[in-house]
Design an enzyme around this catalytic site. Structure first.
Site, short mmCIF file in Angstrom:
data_model
loop_
_atom_site.label_atom_id
_atom_site.label_comp_id
_atom_site.label_asym_id
_atom_site.label_seq_id
_atom_site.Cartn_x
_atom_site.Cartn_y
_atom_site.Cartn_z
N CYS B 86 1.15 4.13 -2.51
CA CYS B 86 1.64 3.81 -3.85
C CYS B 86 1.92 5.09 -4.65
O CYS B 86 2.85 5.80 -4.34
CB CYS B 86 0.64 2.88 -4.56
SG CYS B 86 1.33 2.07 -6.01
N HIS B 203 -0.72 -1.51 -0.52
CA HIS B 203 -2.10 -1.01 -0.53
C HIS B 203 -2.92 -1.56 0.64
O HIS B 203 -3.54 -2.62 0.49
CB HIS B 203 -2.79 -1.43 -1.83
CG HIS B 203 -2.30 -0.71 -3.05
ND1 HIS B 203 -2.88 0.45 -3.50
CD2 HIS B 203 -1.27 -0.97 -3.90
CE1 HIS B 203 -2.24 0.87 -4.60
NE2 HIS B 203 -1.26 0.02 -4.86
N GLU B 205 -5.77 -0.62 1.59
CA GLU B 205 -7.21 -0.66 1.22
C GLU B 205 -7.56 -1.93 0.46
O GLU B 205 -8.73 -2.25 0.29
CB GLU B 205 -7.57 0.60 0.42
CG GLU B 205 -7.16 0.61 -1.06
CD GLU B 205 -5.68 0.94 -1.28
OE1 GLU B 205 -4.91 0.96 -0.30
OE2 GLU B 205 -5.30 1.16 -2.45
#
Lengths: 84, 228
Positions: B86, B203, B205
């Site tokens: 990002c 993302h 994560e």
């Protein structure tokens, strides 16, 4: 002492949704003859330099290194001498 | 294997990355403040998501001059792994480690939603554990995710297989409807020529536990871990 007025604008090949949205807004207000709007940034930078050529060179470097991203933006600037 | 997570003022996904790598996957992982310059001992450095320096001027424009970035440049030149997620992707583009730039989303809306990504290249340390063509469910959360590069750069990226992830439908079709931001060629992630610097808008994560709705992000982290 110089005042640099720096204009950063999206390159012609780059889609500019902010400009398009503003154009739509102007049309809604009745400004139907608006052909295009490109949305950019404006900066005023005061530089302590006696020499105009040096000041110009420095502003150009500022634009190249940080103020504009050459992939997506063009820049131009005006330089005027001001009272310190 | 040791991960380093770089923290700029305004970074917000550093703790999510730390959680995914440290807690979920049990890896050794440190935070690295942007004023630190010592990256020795790390195998992979992550530039996480967020709004470094408030996204002032352009997303990633100021972060690229943080002291740590000269070390990241050297780290990348040594062939070590750099993953930009990002805002991290935006910073890598601004720093010239990846080509192109991220423009505002074409609809001018901030988008926080699930996306589906087709894996286009699995011959990389970041994707080696995933079959080519597999569809991953990983969320995005951004305003400036609209990938742009000039025609010549795009052609080069495509020809060299450097488009790693493409936004697609759940069935794996890269349609206009599946593109959440207007990115050219539905590009969600690219890699450098050396194959060791990856930038992606989604993302991984935030897709690391069933509770979150997907564990597909772990496939990327596990690929990195198993490549070492």
């Amino acid at each position: 002492m110089y005042l640099a007025k720096v204009y950063v604008t999206p390159r012609p090949t780059v889609n500019d949704p902010q400009g398009l949205t503003i154009k739509g807004g102007l049309e809604m207000l009745g400004f139907e003859n608006v052909k295009s709007v490109r949305f950019g940034k404006y900066l005023e930078i005061r530089i302590d330099h006696r020499d105009r050529a040096q000041a110009e060179q420095q502003v150009r470097e500022m634009c190249r290194q940080l103020l504009a991203n050459p992939v997506i933006e063009d820049f131009r600037f005006d330089l005027e001498e001001i009272e310190p | 294997m040791k991960f380093g997570i770089i923290v700029f003022p305004g970074t917000w996904s550093d703790m999510d990355c730390h959680h995914a790598l440290g807690i979920v996957l049990g890896q050794r992982v440190d935070y690295i403040w942007h004023k630190d310059t010592d990256l020795s001992g790390y195998d992979c450095v992550i530039l996480p998501g967020g709004f470094s320096y408030g996204d002032y001027l352009r997303a990633g424009a100021i972060a690229r001059f943080s002291p740590v970035m000269a070390s990241v440049q050297r780290f990348a030149q040594e062939g070590k792994l750099v993953l930009g997620i990002c805002n991290g992707f935006q910073i890598l583009c601004e720093a010239g480690l990846l080509p192109g730039a991220l423009l505002p989303n074409n609809h001018l809306q901030y988008r926080c939603q699930w996306t589906y990504l087709r894996v286009e290249n699995n011959a990389l340390p970041f994707t080696s554990g995933v079959e080519k063509g597999r569809v991953l469910k990983i969320p995005i959360s951004h305003y400036d995710g609209n990938y742009y590069a000039d025609e010549a750069t795009l052609a080069e990226l495509e020809a060299e297989g450097r488009v790693v992830f493409r936004y697609c439908t759940p069935e794996g079709e890269a349609t206009e409807e599946a593109n959440p931001n207007g990115a050219l060629h539905n590009i969600a992630g690219i890699v450098n020529k050396g194959g060791n610097v990856l930038g992606m808008m989604p993302h991984p994560e935030r897709a690391c536990e069933e509770l979150l709705g997907s564990t597909d992000g772990n496939l990327l982290f596990l690929s990195i871990i198993n490549s070492m």
